[in-house]
Design a protein around this motif. Structure first.
Motif: not given
Lengths: 235, 235
Positions: B109-113, B142-145
């Motif tokens: 579940t990426p996006g926060h990091t 941290q590469n959040g998106d």
């Protein structure tokens, strides 16, 4: 049962929301004044009707939102006859409080204060400040009595099944819950300790009085509706 | 399942203990360095053997105790291959982690990091900082998106059954849990909001970086065992 544990970080107080998912009737145990908007919003979002507010005792470290909740929702406020005189129903040992299909059983567990109650509902025990995770409430004000607290814990709470889940009124170390069996085995004030040991330990503690004692106790005796403690400067 | 939610008040972090009551094997999710003695003691008191430590992501607001726990108990540390290189097992989408009879399913579940994972076990969902109660993690380091976070939440987490219990990595308002259905209906950043709405909202936020960012991220990439961040002055 719909169940939710809520926390007030300023006073490290736990509030508990229990509701019947069928009838949508709900009870709050030990709600905190500063959290009243959070709690009302949660009730609305979950589609619940608050019918009962129960106090484990007259708190000395925070002010209750019971009176405000009663005014905003029509909920009945309930506590010990030795506690706040502002309540709608006085609860004594063995009473059953019905909230939809839920039944909460009242246990008198004095010692932290003389009005301390615990509540038992469907295997969950709400102990207020009588029994905490690896600790107990203090006994040095509001008619506290160490011997009485020891008796309340060992003769009432510790006679419940070991698997009973224990939900305290406060925690200061990051614990959210325990069980009766766990506290019997690992509570450092009680495990392997005699009544005399406990009384000696409690009487030898030297801790400052709760910061809010002078404000909170009179305010809570008025269900949190005393105008003085509700002003921003003193709340 | 034996289940316990633990809190670190300084960083408002939740740590989760899950254990198989039969085999006594246990897993900790997102343990906090400052709480390592509390957590080890609790494991001992409950008669549990820690076999797994799982990280939802490389944290920026606290330091993990994963490395210390591994050294003290022999537990295996697990996290995303995009996260800390110090782990014993890298977890990818769909992996199953067995702890005694418990099965934890891994959801990316990426996006926060970019390394954020969620874990699902027996109707309980542990979301780290992807989805919080009435909030989400931030996406500005941290590469959040933001778009990726919206997709993770709406395409992964929100496709689970509404009754799935949701346990966040943090809470700052006194909530301890929620449910998937509740967040779908009432999370102000997501309910009725498009992907574009969400991205705009997240990009327009102006909040200071986490206080511990510069210390915590490198320390957590070493499983909390970097000697520098472990000194009292910087921990």
């Amino acid at each position: 049962m719909l169940f939710r544990q809520l926390f007030d970080a300023e006073s490290s107080t736990y509030t508990y929301l229990l509701a019947d998912p069928a009838t949508r009737e709900a009870v709050l145990i030990d709600p905190v004044l500063e959290q009243v908007e959070r709690d009302l919003r949660l009730l609305t979002e979950l589609g619940l009707k608050l019918t009962v507010v129960m106090e484990t005792h007259v708190h000395a470290d925070h002010i209750t939102s019971a009176g405000l909740l009663r005014a905003r929702t029509g909920a009945q406020v309930m506590a010990s006859p030795r506690g706040a005189p502002c309540v709608d129903r006085q609860l004594v040992h063995g009473d059953q409080v019905r909230v939809g299909g839920l039944e909460l059983r009242v246990l008198e567990t004095p010692g932290h204060t003389d009005d301390s109650l615990s509540f038992l509902c469907d295997g969950r025990l709400f102990t207020g400040d009588a029994l905490l995770v690896r600790g107990t409430g203090r006994t040095d004000f509001q008619n506290g009595d160490s011997g009485q607290l020891y008796d309340s814990i060992t003769r009432e709470l510790f006679t419940l099944p070991d698997a009973t889940e224990l939900y305290p009124g406060h925690d200061y170390a990051g614990f959210t819950a325990s069980s009766v069996g766990e506290e019997k085995r690992h509570n450092p004030r009680l495990a392997g300790k005699s009544r005399e040991d406990f009384i000696t330990f409690m009487n030898e503690r030297r801790i400052p009085p709760p910061r809010k004692l002078d404000v909170a106790v009179p305010a809570n005796r008025a269900c949190g509706l005393d105008p003085e403690p509700l002003s921003p400067s003193s709340a």
